[in-house]
Design an enzyme around this catalytic site. Structure first.
Site, short mmCIF file in Angstrom:
data_model
loop_
_atom_site.label_atom_id
_atom_site.label_comp_id
_atom_site.label_asym_id
_atom_site.label_seq_id
_atom_site.Cartn_x
_atom_site.Cartn_y
_atom_site.Cartn_z
N CYS A 75 0.87 -1.17 0.00
CA CYS A 75 0.00 0.00 0.00
C CYS A 75 0.91 1.23 0.00
O CYS A 75 1.65 1.45 0.97
CB CYS A 75 -0.85 -0.04 1.27
SG CYS A 75 -1.94 1.38 1.47
N CYS A 186 -0.46 3.52 -6.64
CA CYS A 186 -1.46 2.93 -5.74
C CYS A 186 -1.60 1.48 -6.19
O CYS A 186 -1.72 1.21 -7.39
CB CYS A 186 -2.80 3.66 -5.88
SG CYS A 186 -4.17 2.85 -5.02
N1 DGL Z 1 -3.90 0.51 -2.22
C1 DGL Z 1 -3.53 1.66 -1.52
C2 DGL Z 1 -2.30 2.35 -2.06
O1 DGL Z 1 -1.47 1.71 -2.65
C3 DGL Z 1 -4.51 2.58 -0.88
C4 DGL Z 1 -5.89 2.71 -1.38
C5 DGL Z 1 -6.77 3.43 -0.38
O2 DGL Z 1 -7.16 2.82 0.59
O3 DGL Z 1 -7.05 4.63 -0.59
O4 DGL Z 1 -2.13 3.52 -1.90
#
Ligand code: DGL
Length: 265
Positions: A75, A186
């Site tokens: 993440c 993301c």
């Molecule tokens: N998948 C996450 C990232 O790489 C975050 C997505 C979220 O919860 O806003 O930033």
């Protein structure tokens, strides 16, 4: 006797980290993994730094309890919110973060102009600013974010009019005529690669961080003598979410049937 730590622990706010899980399991097919998505707090992109850090610490603790030998913060938002805090809180377990591949994007951009596509939190973070200043190598960087892509991926919607509308909102003709590389910042966005490709065409390179992260995990396991000893890996999946069964969406994104168990944290 206590069970030895055996699996790679992977965490995300939701199912974006499954894109990183895919890269890791492809590169390291003998390694077991244990995954947790924090659906009770999704999305992280618009939460405060304090909330994100507290959730990250709780998820890491959970994965260590599930015998994780190494943790992947799959993440970008969670990583930029406090990777050093997580490392100092859990000094005995290697922790690998995920950030957009700015250095590679800069190296591949002939025009010296590229875009980074992240959540609002990541795009506005001091960490992302630092990465751009340090690694963009003088390129002009469009630091873009979009609030609605993560919820779509979480519903299993990775193509079609709703996705196209959101993508066109950020990837405007003006931006697209300026750049030749897009770095995905993301972990939900690699699930949208085909939809992005349909809009940007073949002249723009689309990069995600999955390959770089998996290679870093492989290096650490090798260096620390932590590689799997069994050839029968197991893959387990958890979610903190309540209200519905998360297995169908995870199965749809992974294109294979998986069971997602509930984790009460
Ligand atoms: N998948 C996450 C990232 O790489 C975050 C997505 C979220 O919860 O806003 O930033």
């Amino acid at each position: 006797m206590e069970k030895p730590s055996t699996a790679i622990g992977i965490l995300d706010s939701g199912f974006g980290g499954l894109s990183v899980y895919q890269s890791i399991s492809a590169l390291l097919p003998h390694e077991s993994t244990v995954y947790i998505g924090d659906h009770a707090y999704l999305p992280y992109g618009e939460k405060s730094v304090h909330v994100i850090q507290q959730r990250m610490l709780a998820l890491i603790r959970f994965l260590i309890h599930k015998h994780a030998k190494l943790i992947v913060i799959a993440c970008n938002t969670g990583t930029v919110a406090g990777i050093e805090l997580y490392r100092t809180t859990f000094p005995d377990v290697p922790i690998v973060g995920v950030v957009p591949v700015i250095k590679t994007a800069a190296a591949l951009s002939n025009r010296k102009r590229f875009a980074v596509l992240s959540t609002k939190f990541t795009a506005g973070s001091a960490y992302q600013k630092y990465l751009i200043e340090e690694f963009a190598n003088g390129c002009i960087v469009h630091n873009l974010w979009c609030p609605n892509l993560v919820p779509l991926v979480e519903q299993g919607v990775v193509s079609g009019p709703a996705v196209e509308k959101e993508l066109r909102w950020i990837l405007t003709p003006k931006i697209l005529s300026d750049i030749d590389v897009i770095a995905l910042g993301c972990t939900h966005y690699p699930f949208l690669t085909a939809a992005i490709r349909a809009i940007v065409g073949n002249d723009i390179t689309v990069l995600d961080s999955g390959g770089a992260v998996s290679r870093q995990v492989a290096r650490i396991l090798e260096h620390n003598g932590m590689k799997a000893r069994t050839k029968k890996p197991t893959y387990t999946f958890f979610s903190t979410g309540t209200g519905h069964d998360y297995s169908p969406i995870a199965s749809l994104l992974l294109r294979q049937n998986v069971h997602v168990a509930y984790a009460d944290i």
